[in-house]
Design a protein around this motif. Structure first.
Motif, PDB file in Angstrom:
ATOM      1  N   MET A 177      11.917 -11.359  49.664  1.00 40.64           N
ATOM      2  CA  MET A 177      12.620 -10.185  49.186  1.00 40.64           C
ATOM      3  C   MET A 177      11.596  -9.125  48.764  1.00 40.64           C
ATOM      4  O   MET A 177      10.686  -9.397  48.005  1.00 40.64           O
ATOM      5  N   GLN A 178      11.758  -7.931  49.274  1.00 41.71           N
ATOM      6  CA  GLN A 178      10.838  -6.841  48.947  1.00 41.71           C
ATOM      7  C   GLN A 178      11.335  -6.095  47.716  1.00 41.71           C
ATOM      8  O   GLN A 178      12.480  -5.652  47.671  1.00 41.71           O
ATOM      9  N   VAL A 179      10.478  -5.986  46.736  1.00 39.44           N
ATOM     10  CA  VAL A 179      10.794  -5.235  45.523  1.00 39.44           C
ATOM     11  C   VAL A 179      10.340  -3.797  45.738  1.00 39.44           C
ATOM     12  O   VAL A 179       9.187  -3.541  46.074  1.00 39.44           O
ATOM     13  N   ASP A 180      11.254  -2.842  45.573  1.00 39.00           N
ATOM     14  CA  ASP A 180      10.935  -1.437  45.774  1.00 39.00           C
ATOM     15  C   ASP A 180      10.859  -0.645  44.479  1.00 39.00           C
ATOM     16  O   ASP A 180      10.401   0.495  44.484  1.00 39.00           O
ATOM     17  N   TYR A 181      11.306  -1.224  43.384  1.00 38.48           N
ATOM     18  CA  TYR A 181      11.399  -0.492  42.115  1.00 38.48           C
ATOM     19  C   TYR A 181      11.390  -1.506  40.988  1.00 38.48           C
ATOM     20  O   TYR A 181      12.029  -2.551  41.078  1.00 38.48           O
ATOM     21  N   PHE A 182      10.634  -1.222  39.932  1.00 40.56           N
ATOM     22  CA  PHE A 182      10.735  -2.054  38.733  1.00 40.56           C
ATOM     23  C   PHE A 182      10.359  -1.245  37.507  1.00 40.56           C
ATOM     24  O   PHE A 182       9.659  -0.235  37.595  1.00 40.56           O
ATOM     25  N   GLU A 183      10.896  -1.672  36.383  1.00 40.74           N
ATOM     26  CA  GLU A 183      10.608  -1.062  35.085  1.00 40.74           C
ATOM     27  C   GLU A 183       9.967  -2.127  34.211  1.00 40.74           C
ATOM     28  O   GLU A 183      10.358  -3.292  34.244  1.00 40.74           O
ATOM     29  N   ARG A 184       8.993  -1.715  33.424  1.00 45.76           N
ATOM     30  CA  ARG A 184       8.295  -2.649  32.546  1.00 45.76           C
ATOM     31  C   ARG A 184       7.813  -1.927  31.295  1.00 45.76           C
ATOM     32  O   ARG A 184       7.676  -0.707  31.270  1.00 45.76           O
ATOM     33  N   LYS A 185       7.504  -2.734  30.277  1.00 37.92           N
ATOM     34  CA  LYS A 185       6.808  -2.255  29.089  1.00 37.92           C
ATOM     35  C   LYS A 185       5.438  -2.907  29.080  1.00 37.92           C
ATOM     36  O   LYS A 185       5.315  -4.114  29.306  1.00 37.92           O
ATOM     37  N   LEU A 186       4.417  -2.106  28.818  1.00 39.11           N
ATOM     38  CA  LEU A 186       3.083  -2.664  28.663  1.00 39.11           C
ATOM     39  C   LEU A 186       3.028  -3.418  27.349  1.00 39.11           C
ATOM     40  O   LEU A 186       3.648  -3.006  26.364  1.00 39.11           O
ATOM     41  N   GLU A 189       6.234   2.419  28.281  1.00 40.39           N
ATOM     42  CA  GLU A 189       7.237   2.089  29.288  1.00 40.39           C
ATOM     43  C   GLU A 189       6.898   2.763  30.609  1.00 40.39           C
ATOM     44  O   GLU A 189       6.603   3.943  30.656  1.00 40.39           O
ATOM     45  N   ILE A 190       6.945   1.956  31.678  1.00 37.51           N
ATOM     46  CA  ILE A 190       6.613   2.479  33.000  1.00 37.51           C
ATOM     47  C   ILE A 190       7.758   2.243  33.977  1.00 37.51           C
ATOM     48  O   ILE A 190       8.605   1.377  33.780  1.00 37.51           O
ATOM     49  N   VAL A 191       7.732   3.035  35.015  1.00 38.68           N
ATOM     50  CA  VAL A 191       8.578   2.843  36.186  1.00 38.68           C
ATOM     51  C   VAL A 191       7.633   2.798  37.372  1.00 38.68           C
ATOM     52  O   VAL A 191       6.715   3.614  37.474  1.00 38.68           O
ATOM     53  N   ALA A 192       7.838   1.850  38.259  1.00 38.11           N
ATOM     54  CA  ALA A 192       7.024   1.744  39.476  1.00 38.11           C
ATOM     55  C   ALA A 192       7.951   1.791  40.680  1.00 38.11           C
ATOM     56  O   ALA A 192       8.955   1.074  40.728  1.00 38.11           O
ATOM     57  N   VAL A 193       7.615   2.642  41.622  1.00 36.47           N
ATOM     58  CA  VAL A 193       8.431   2.827  42.816  1.00 36.47           C
ATOM     59  C   VAL A 193       7.549   2.639  44.038  1.00 36.47           C
ATOM     60  O   VAL A 193       6.469   3.228  44.128  1.00 36.47           O
ATOM     61  N   ARG A 194       8.023   1.822  44.973  1.00 38.81           N
ATOM     62  CA  ARG A 194       7.249   1.593  46.199  1.00 38.81           C
ATOM     63  C   ARG A 194       7.199   2.880  47.009  1.00 38.81           C
ATOM     64  O   ARG A 194       8.191   3.560  47.193  1.00 38.81           O
ATOM     65  N   ALA A 195       5.993   3.190  47.485  1.00 36.56           N
ATOM     66  CA  ALA A 195       5.779   4.358  48.341  1.00 36.56           C
ATOM     67  C   ALA A 195       4.989   3.875  49.556  1.00 36.56           C
ATOM     68  O   ALA A 195       3.800   4.139  49.684  1.00 36.56           O
TER      69      ALA A 195
END
Length: 124
Positions: free
Chosen positions: A1-10, A103-109
């Motif tokens: 499964m390909q993850v395209d978006y995730f949110e995390r806290k450092l 808090e971050i958001v990461a989006v696959r590009a």
């Protein structure tokens, strides 16, 4: 499964915990660097070594290549992913550059992720 978006806290030590589904993709290592805007690029090491490094090669007289080299190499950090916990430490200077507090958001590009502060991410 390909993850395209995730949110995390450092965490308190500036560590980013990668989603379990991405840990194999980043098993070769992690490269973090400045993006073109107020965000970071997060590359699997194998992608950086194969695609980005080759794209940055060229004539020393080509200003575009020189500009890209400065942009991508300034502040670049490479590390390994803590396989047990799936964490990578993000250097403070990169967090400052991107305006990331916790808090971050990461989006696959494509082959990498854009990592940005959650309060400024516009991913709708």
């Amino acid at each position: 499964m390909q993850v395209d978006y995730f949110e995390r806290k450092l965490d308190d030590k500036r560590r980013l915990t990668m989603p379990a589904e991405l840990r194999e993709e980043f098993a070769s290592g992690v490269v973090l660097t400045r993006g073109f805007g107020k965000y970071l690029h997060l590359y699997p090491r194998r992608v950086w070594d194969k695609e980005v490094e080759s794209a940055l090669q060229g004539s020393i007289l080509d200003e575009r290549i020189a500009d890209l080299n400065v942009k991508f190499r300034r502040g670049k950090t490479a590390s390994t992913l803590d396989q047990k916990q799936g964490r990578v430490t993000v250097e403070q200077h990169l967090l400052d550059y991107a305006g990331i507090d916790r808090e971050i958001v990461a989006v696959r590009a494509g082959a990498y992720f854009r990592v940005m502060a959650a309060d400024v991410a516009d991913v709708d």
